[in-house]
Scaffold this active site. Structure first.
Site: not given
Length: 642
Positions: A26, A564
């Site tokens: 959008c 990570h």
């Protein structure tokens, strides 16, 4: 491909290309429909440079980008190759959506692609009416006629455009959707409604309909479908199901032309005979209901819509109201719903101005400038997510100002007569096509100015812009049980300990660009010598990915730490990783979190270099305290609030 790397990082952190069912955009955000939202690295995305925030609403995973979202969307589509893929059926996603979420997802997917051009054509039509009102030219002039053609074209032939976007959303041939829409606005059919009807259906009821033609002896109720919304959406949905069935039964050798041949022969007559009339009556009822609601109390309705419109936008719920407003314009020639929320963006912009002039935080002041400029033109997501919502009270002040602005818009009877531009460009939508600059138009100007000023004043004086986020500690004093409050200092320091045994590396030296650039956080990396990961701090496990290759923790002081294990190890799908905690658990420093097999991970072709980063580095500085070999429990990062 200016945003190629950002696109790659976004795709990777929404769970990879294979996790994406569809993506649209959008004005400010990418709207993903994912197979499994749990595979998305939400905290990583939120802290990524180029991403404002992440929202989950209406069955969509929304990555808020800002004003340049069209360019990022193009890069995402190009990198992911999503345009070339057919939509995936919902049952393949592994998760059923609720009816409301599904409705919001469908509506936004159908209408979002049209809003930019719809706003542009609406602005042209609005300014054309303004220039006639100012006697710059007459409504019989060639200039007026050509500009009016530009302004009317999209909305008049709206069923054709919605046929395209709806077919895309429902997974049908997009040109089939366009043909269905074109048939609805075929001019020769509208000319058949003159003269004496063959007979009348439903005589004496609100659904009384003269019949001028029949199809194979079946009566056809001819209606005006130009600018309509509901009939084409329903017809395209039915068409997608019919097309899918014909694809199953028609041989491949003739499928290319016989599938659309039979689909159109079934769906177009069915639309004129059944779907179109029922949908049109439903649209009329919706229009009458909203008109009744506004007439019941335009002021109260304005207060409610104005106060909560920005909340609706945050959660994507405004998509439930946008098609109603468009339907009202098609049925009634005007709409009050979007008119009553017009002041909300001005209230938000005024609040940003209050923050800009009041704050002593230079970083916040610099962020307020572009957010203010965007807000003037009606794009308020940067203001909401970057400025007022994090400060909380300025957002509340803007909602109060928007409620008052909404009440005034209701009092003045302001309406919109086309879907036009946002912000200051929205005034053109309030110009009456025949009356010109009436009281409703002047009321829109007065109401938005009041909302802007109130948003500014309430935020400046009552927004708590420079208020410190103090921590109140309650203690009980002796037998009197008197409660005493003490305020902790706003400056917070803590030490992040090493979660691994191994060699310390700078983030810039590792292969992953997102971590190396610092886009995902500030910190260091460790080349582990042992496959055991321990808690570097005491806190809450705020994120634990199903594959156990990455874990996020929120410390007691509020720092958000992401660890990570390895690069791209998500592709191992959890192989060689064993978790010992769950998301939401409270853990203490030194507690075993995850075990992993270093040798097997390397044999599979993946690096085990492990970044340890503070992701909310806008709030905390992270300074390395170790440069070489490190052992579990030794000091690794000094974290201090800004």
């Amino acid at each position: 491909m200016k945003y190629e790397q950002l696109a790659k990082d976004i795709i990777a952190n929404v769970g990879g290309k294979e996790n994406v069912i569809s993506v649209v955009h959008c004005i400010t955000r990418l709207r993903f429909k994912l197979k499994d939202e749990n595979k998305a690295n939400t905290e990583v995305l939120k802290n990524m440079d180029g991403v404002v925030t992440v929202m989950k609403s209406g069955g969509q995973y929304q990555v808020v980008i800002g004003n340049h979202v069209p360019d990022v969307y193009k890069a995402v589509v190009a990198v992911g190759g999503f345009q070339a893929e057919s939509p995936v059926e919902e049952e393949e996603s592994g998760e059923k959506q609720g009816l409301f979420n599904k409705f919001i997802d469908i509506i936004s997917g159908i209408f979002a692609p049209t809003l930019g051009v719809l706003a542009a054509t609406g602005m042209i039509k609005g300014f054309n009416a303004l220039f006639v009102s100012l006697d710059l030219y007459a409504n019989t002039s060639g200039t007026y006629q050509i500009l009016n053609a530009i302004g009317d074209a999209l909305f008049y032939f709206f069923p054709i455009f919605l046929g395209f976007t709806a077919a895309k959303k429902f997974g049908a041939n997009q040109f089939l959707g366009m043909v269905i829409g074109a048939a609805l606005v075929y001019p020769a059919l509208s000319g058949l409604t003159t003269g004496k009807p063959l007979y009348t259906l439903f005589a004496g009821t609100m659904f009384e309909s003269p019949v001028y033609i029949t199809f194979l002896g079946i009566p056809v109720i001819l209606m005006s479908y130009s600018s309509s919304v509901i009939p084409i959406v329903l017809a395209t949905y039915v068409g997608s199901k019919v097309e899918k069935w014909f694809k199953k039964v028609i041989p491949d050798v003739v499928k290319a032309f016989l599938v659309p041949f039979f689909t159109l022969l079934v769906v177009v007559p069915l639309t004129f005979i059944v779907i179109g009339p029922i949908a049109t009556w439903a649209g009329s009822l919706i229009g009458q209901f909203t008109t009744w609601l506004i007439h019941l109390s335009p002021i109260i309705t304005g207060i409610f819509l104005g106060a909560f419109w920005q909340v609706f936008v945050i959660f994507g719920l405004h998509w439930g109201l946008v098609p109603i407003a468009i339907n009202n314009i098609a049925v009634l020639g005007e709409d009050s719903i979007l008119a009553l929320v017009f002041a909300a963006s001005f209230a938000q912009t005024g609040a940003v101005l209050g923050v800009w002039l009041k704050t002593k935080d230079q970083k916040l002041k610099s962020l307020s400038i572009p957010a203010f400029i965007s807000g003037i033109f009606g794009v308020t997501e940067p203001a909401i997510y970057g400025i007022t919502l994090p400060k909380k009270r300025p957002f509340i002040m803007s909602c109060v100002a928007a409620a008052i602005g909404g009440a005034m818009l209701g009092l003045f009877g302001t309406k919109i007569y086309m879907v036009g531009g946002l912000g200051v460009f929205g005034y053109a939508s309030n110009i009456h096509p025949t009356e010109g600059l009436n009281m409703g138009f002047w009321g829109s100007i007065i109401s938005t100015i009041v909302a802007f000023i109130l948003g500014f004043l309430l935020t400046y004086f009552f927004g708590g812009v420079n208020k410190e986020e103090n921590i109140t500690i309650e203690t009980v004093s002796g037998s009197t049980n008197a409660v005493q409050s003490t305020t902790a200092t706003n400056a917070k320091k803590e030490m992040i300990l090493s979660p691994l045994n191994g060699e310390v590396k700078q983030l810039s030296d590792i292969s992953d660009a997102a971590f190396a650039s610092g886009a995902l956080g500030k910190g260091v990396a460790i080349e582990p010598a042992e496959g055991k990961l321990y808690a570097p701090v005491s806190g809450i496990v705020s994120a634990l990915y199903p594959t156990n290759h990455a874990i996020g923790m929120t410390t007691d002081e509020g720092a958000e730490v992401l660890i990570h294990i390895g690069m791209d190890t998500v592709q191992l799908e959890g192989k060689y990783f064993k978790g010992h905690v769950s998301q939401g658990d409270r853990v203490e420093k030194g507690q075993l979190l995850i075990e992993f097999d270093i040798d097997q991970i390397k044999k599979a072709g993946f690096s085990v270099t492990t970044p340890i980063v503070v992701t909310n580095y806008d709030q905390f500085d992270a300074t390395p305290t170790c440069e070489n070999q490190v052992k579990v429990g030794e000091n690794l990062l000094l974290v201090q609030s800004k």
